[in-house]
Design a protein around this motif. Structure first.
Motif, PDB file in Angstrom:
ATOM      1  N   ASP A  18       0.834  -1.207   0.000  1.00 24.80           N
ATOM      2  CA  ASP A  18       0.000   0.000   0.000  1.00 24.80           C
ATOM      3  C   ASP A  18       0.869   1.257   0.000  1.00 24.80           C
ATOM      4  O   ASP A  18       1.623   1.501   0.939  1.00 24.80           O
ATOM      5  CB  ASP A  18      -0.913   0.000   1.238  1.00 24.80           C
ATOM      6  N   TRP A  32      -9.783   4.407   7.730  1.00 26.36           N
ATOM      7  CA  TRP A  32      -9.447   4.590   9.149  1.00 26.36           C
ATOM      8  C   TRP A  32     -10.088   5.860   9.687  1.00 26.36           C
ATOM      9  O   TRP A  32     -10.597   5.882  10.802  1.00 26.36           O
ATOM     10  CB  TRP A  32      -7.928   4.669   9.328  1.00 26.36           C
ATOM     11  N   TYR A  57      -2.369   9.176  10.869  1.00 27.33           N
ATOM     12  CA  TYR A  57      -2.190   7.955  10.062  1.00 27.33           C
ATOM     13  C   TYR A  57      -0.703   7.584   9.966  1.00 27.33           C
ATOM     14  O   TYR A  57      -0.327   6.435  10.230  1.00 27.33           O
ATOM     15  CB  TYR A  57      -2.799   8.155   8.670  1.00 27.33           C
ATOM     16  N   GLY A  63       1.279   1.181   7.854  1.00 20.89           N
ATOM     17  CA  GLY A  63       2.248   0.079   7.827  1.00 20.89           C
ATOM     18  C   GLY A  63       2.051  -0.990   8.880  1.00 20.89           C
ATOM     19  O   GLY A  63       2.587  -2.082   8.758  1.00 20.89           O
ATOM     20  N   ARG A  66      -3.553  -4.478  11.203  1.00 26.11           N
ATOM     21  CA  ARG A  66      -4.826  -3.794  11.500  1.00 26.11           C
ATOM     22  C   ARG A  66      -5.047  -3.571  13.004  1.00 26.11           C
ATOM     23  O   ARG A  66      -5.297  -2.455  13.444  1.00 26.11           O
ATOM     24  CB  ARG A  66      -5.974  -4.635  10.922  1.00 26.11           C
ATOM     25  N   SER A 141      -1.016  -5.908   5.356  1.00 30.44           N
ATOM     26  CA  SER A 141      -2.430  -6.044   5.003  1.00 30.44           C
ATOM     27  C   SER A 141      -2.847  -7.491   4.787  1.00 30.44           C
ATOM     28  O   SER A 141      -2.211  -8.238   4.043  1.00 30.44           O
ATOM     29  CB  SER A 141      -2.733  -5.237   3.738  1.00 30.44           C
ATOM     30  N   ALA A 142      -3.966  -7.859   5.423  1.00 31.16           N
ATOM     31  CA  ALA A 142      -4.557  -9.175   5.202  1.00 31.16           C
ATOM     32  C   ALA A 142      -5.281  -9.215   3.852  1.00 31.16           C
ATOM     33  O   ALA A 142      -5.724 -10.275   3.416  1.00 31.16           O
ATOM     34  CB  ALA A 142      -5.521  -9.502   6.339  1.00 31.16           C
ATOM     35  N   ASN A 143      -5.405  -8.066   3.193  1.00 29.85           N
ATOM     36  CA  ASN A 143      -6.069  -8.003   1.884  1.00 29.85           C
ATOM     37  C   ASN A 143      -5.070  -8.005   0.721  1.00 29.85           C
ATOM     38  O   ASN A 143      -5.459  -7.756  -0.433  1.00 29.85           O
ATOM     39  CB  ASN A 143      -6.924  -6.728   1.819  1.00 29.85           C
TER      40      ASN A 143
HETATM   41  O1  LIG Z   1      -6.594  -3.971   7.289  1.00 27.88           O
HETATM   42  P1  LIG Z   1      -5.612  -4.614   6.401  1.00 27.88           P
HETATM   43  O2  LIG Z   1      -6.003  -4.607   4.938  1.00 27.88           O
HETATM   44  O3  LIG Z   1      -5.228  -5.974   6.884  1.00 27.88           O
HETATM   45  O4  LIG Z   1      -4.313  -3.719   6.430  1.00 27.88           O
HETATM   46  C1  LIG Z   1      -3.512  -3.515   7.569  1.00 27.88           C
HETATM   47  C2  LIG Z   1      -2.601  -2.318   7.317  1.00 27.88           C
HETATM   48  O5  LIG Z   1      -1.867  -2.569   6.126  1.00 27.88           O
HETATM   49  C3  LIG Z   1      -0.913  -1.570   5.782  1.00 27.88           C
HETATM   50  O6  LIG Z   1      -0.326  -1.913   4.558  1.00 27.88           O
HETATM   51  C4  LIG Z   1      -1.554  -0.213   5.680  1.00 27.88           C
HETATM   52  O7  LIG Z   1      -0.520   0.733   5.576  1.00 27.88           O
HETATM   53  C5  LIG Z   1      -2.408   0.112   6.903  1.00 27.88           C
HETATM   54  O8  LIG Z   1      -3.149   1.274   6.710  1.00 27.88           O
HETATM   55  C6  LIG Z   1      -3.366  -1.024   7.157  1.00 27.88           C
HETATM   56  O9  LIG Z   1      -4.112  -0.723   8.315  1.00 27.88           O
END
Ligand SMILES: O=P(O)(O)OC[C@H]1O[C@@H](O)[C@H](O)[C@@H](O)[C@@H]1O
Length: 246
Positions: A18, A32, A57, A63, A66, A141-143
């Motif tokens: 991200d 957020w 942020y 980074g 969550r 990120s889990a996404n």
């Molecule tokens: O909520 P997710 O998609 O698992 O991401 C967790 C974090 O992933 C990071 O890459 C982002 O910088 C954060 O903003 C985010 O909260």
């Protein structure tokens, strides 16, 4: 330095997602802000101090995994919530509930706005791979998988260490260096043979404490000085500045 702007002995590149590969840091920040502002308004009334989508942020959320983002920001306001459980509803006053509320909003934004890649980053990754360097995506990120899939970028990475993999392996997230170290290990290189590419201050801290060979700060929001202060060896606005685009 090589024609890709890296020290000669670098054999692998570890990229944050991200804000480095995709234009999704601002999408996370917006989700957020909606989440925390609703939470603070419910708790403190209309006179609440809003979440600053740049300063708060960068300092407390960017980074980090969550749940760590929820805990770290709320702690900055003197608030501590019970952990709850991962299936808490989005309105539950727990760390998991607040995180789930944010994820619902994030996925809605991604669904309606789509995901945009930074073309300079994609070209740079192709260039380093063409030179025989190995690559990993290292994101809290889990996404990550879905975001990479949506832009067709999964084949650009030999290894993926994301929020899902970190949870499976019990790795602490950024600012700890463990996810980057795991990526280097999976790629079969020493940390000093790997370069880290990050836009988040927490990611810079991870790059520094992991003793990686080179740390590239990617400044998308005018925080060049802060990136240097957190350990960047060089700061660029776009990876095209490092070379490899010709
Ligand atoms: O909520 P997710 O998609 O698992 O991401 C967790 C974090 O992933 C990071 O890459 C982002 O910088 C954060 O903003 C985010 O909260």
């Amino acid at each position: 330095m090589t024609q890709l702007g890296l020290p000669e002995d670098i054999q692998a590149c570890l990229f944050d997602l991200d804000g480095v590969v995709t234009r999704t840091a601002v999408v996370h920040a917006a989700a957020w802000k909606e989440t925390f502002d609703a939470f603070l308004r419910e708790r403190e009334g209309d006179g609440f101090r809003p979440f600053d989508a740049v300063a708060d942020y960068d300092e407390y959320v960017d980074g980090r995994p969550r749940a760590d983002g929820v805990r770290t920001f709320l702690a900055s306001r003197g608030i501590e919530l019970p952990e709850g459980s991962p299936d808490d509803p989005p309105d539950a006053p727990t760390v998991n509930g607040v995180g789930n509320r944010k994820n619902v909003l994030l996925l809605e934004k991604i669904r309606t706005q789509g995901v945009e890649a930074y073309e300079g980053t994609l070209r740079y990754i192709e260039a380093v791979r063409a030179q025989g360097l190995r690559t990993a995506i290292v994101s809290s990120s889990a996404n990550t998988r879905d975001v990479l899939h949506s832009i067709g970028a999964e084949p650009l990475f030999d290894v993926r260490i994301d929020g899902v993999v970190a949870a499976e392996r019990g790795l602490p997230g950024k600012p700890h260096p463990d996810t980057f170290l795991a990526a280097a290990q999976d790629l079969g290189v020493e940390p000093k043979q790997a370069a880290v590419f990050e836009d988040a201050l927490a990611g810079m801290d991870a790059g520094r404490s992991g003793h990686f060979g080179y740390v590239v700060g990617v400044d998308r929001v005018g925080q060049t000085e802060a990136l240097y202060a957190h350990g960047a060896d060089v700061v660029v606005r776009d990876l095209a500045e490092l070379g490899g685009g010709k």
